[in-house]
Design a protein around this motif. Sequence first.
Motif, short mmCIF file in Angstrom:
data_model
loop_
_atom_site.label_atom_id
_atom_site.label_comp_id
_atom_site.label_asym_id
_atom_site.label_seq_id
_atom_site.Cartn_x
_atom_site.Cartn_y
_atom_site.Cartn_z
N ARG A 165 0.82 -1.20 0.00
CA ARG A 165 0.00 0.00 0.00
C ARG A 165 0.86 1.26 0.00
O ARG A 165 0.53 2.24 -0.66
CB ARG A 165 -0.92 0.00 1.22
N VAL A 166 1.98 1.21 0.77
CA VAL A 166 2.89 2.36 0.79
C VAL A 166 3.46 2.60 -0.60
O VAL A 166 3.58 3.75 -1.06
CB VAL A 166 4.02 2.12 1.82
N ASN A 167 3.86 1.52 -1.25
CA ASN A 167 4.39 1.66 -2.60
C ASN A 167 3.34 2.27 -3.53
O ASN A 167 3.65 3.08 -4.41
CB ASN A 167 4.86 0.31 -3.13
N GLY A 168 2.08 1.83 -3.31
CA GLY A 168 1.01 2.39 -4.12
C GLY A 168 0.78 3.87 -3.83
O GLY A 168 0.57 4.67 -4.74
N TRP A 169 0.84 4.20 -2.51
CA TRP A 169 0.64 5.60 -2.14
C TRP A 169 1.82 6.49 -2.52
O TRP A 169 1.67 7.71 -2.60
CB TRP A 169 0.38 5.71 -0.64
N ALA A 170 3.00 5.89 -2.68
CA ALA A 170 4.18 6.69 -3.01
C ALA A 170 3.96 7.43 -4.33
O ALA A 170 4.31 8.61 -4.47
CB ALA A 170 5.41 5.80 -3.09
N GLY A 171 3.38 6.72 -5.29
CA GLY A 171 3.09 7.36 -6.57
C GLY A 171 2.08 8.49 -6.42
O GLY A 171 2.22 9.56 -7.02
N VAL A 172 1.06 8.21 -5.58
CA VAL A 172 0.05 9.24 -5.35
C VAL A 172 0.67 10.46 -4.67
O VAL A 172 0.40 11.61 -5.03
CB VAL A 172 -1.10 8.67 -4.49
N VAL A 173 1.53 10.21 -3.67
CA VAL A 173 2.19 11.31 -2.96
C VAL A 173 3.08 12.11 -3.90
O VAL A 173 3.12 13.34 -3.86
CB VAL A 173 3.01 10.76 -1.77
N LYS A 174 3.78 11.39 -4.76
CA LYS A 174 4.64 12.08 -5.72
C LYS A 174 3.82 12.97 -6.63
O LYS A 174 4.18 14.12 -6.92
CB LYS A 174 5.43 11.06 -6.53
N SER A 175 2.66 12.42 -7.08
CA SER A 175 1.78 13.22 -7.92
C SER A 175 1.26 14.43 -7.15
O SER A 175 1.20 15.55 -7.67
CB SER A 175 0.61 12.36 -8.39
N GLU A 198 2.77 15.90 -4.66
CA GLU A 198 3.87 16.84 -4.50
C GLU A 198 4.04 17.71 -5.74
O GLU A 198 4.27 18.91 -5.65
CB GLU A 198 5.16 16.08 -4.20
N GLN A 199 3.92 17.07 -6.90
CA GLN A 199 4.02 17.85 -8.13
C GLN A 199 2.87 18.85 -8.22
O GLN A 199 3.07 20.02 -8.58
CB GLN A 199 4.00 16.90 -9.34
N THR A 200 1.66 18.36 -7.87
CA THR A 200 0.50 19.26 -7.91
C THR A 200 0.67 20.42 -6.92
O THR A 200 0.38 21.58 -7.22
CB THR A 200 -0.78 18.48 -7.57
N ILE A 201 1.18 20.08 -5.70
CA ILE A 201 1.39 21.11 -4.69
C ILE A 201 2.44 22.10 -5.15
O ILE A 201 2.32 23.32 -4.93
CB ILE A 201 1.79 20.46 -3.35
#
Length: 290
Positions: free
Chosen positions: A103-113, A115-118
Amino acid sequence: MNSFTKVLTVLLTLVSIFLCGAVVTYVIDTSNVMDKNETLQTNYDALKSKTNMQLRQADEGLVKAKNEIESLNQRIAVLEKEKTDAMVELKNAQHDVVKWQDRVNGWAGVVKSFEQTIGELEKTLIATRDQLSGEQVESVKLSNRLNEMTTALDEKIVMLEALEAEKRRYQEKNAMLEEKISQLMQGKSSGSTTTAEPVTKSVSSNVSMAGSNLTNAPIQGVVTDIKDDLVSISVGKADGVKSGMKFHIARGVNFICDITVTDVDVSKSVGIIGLKSSMPKIGDSASTEL
């Protein structure tokens, strides 16, 4: 006596001497052995007693050791159960770790996205702040300009109201004078023309003087009392003050506030504060003109 007998006698004598010595030695040795035997028996009894005591202590220690062994066995059983439970929990935790890692690996992509959006939003926010700062500066300028225009407009309105009031007063007095002139003209219609002319000139002169008095002098006074938003001034009906008139309160050359007259007495008036830059004080000047 032959030699054999002598030899035998000698031998018997030697044997007897030897036997006597052996007996004496035996007796002495026997006495020593008995003493040693008694000593040994005493030591044996002491050792036996000590051994029995040590055996009892050993038995007690053995019982105690058995009890401790049983207690340790029970503790070992409890620890084994705890170990088994801990192993089960460890396996479950490892399974959960694997699951959460996925799940963390899955959320890592979301967090990265995110971060880019932020980051993009931060850039947009900075640009918006800069634009807002410029707009705020412009807004402050416009607000200051608006305040200046409002102040100027209020001053013009006050002047206009004062002029309107003077105009009304002039019109009222003019109407009264015209009515008086008409009455005088009707009353003197049978008189000579030489008498009418001075009257007309006198009336015209009075009208002119009245108009001059109306238009030249503003009503002026001072603040005599202040209570909340109500301000009392030192002029009233005798000075031409009417309800609804506006007075400008000043301290030296500085504008303080405007008041609108709500109650008029003969020599004083009371008004409520309107446009205000600061609170008035007793002694401030009050005038219908700035």
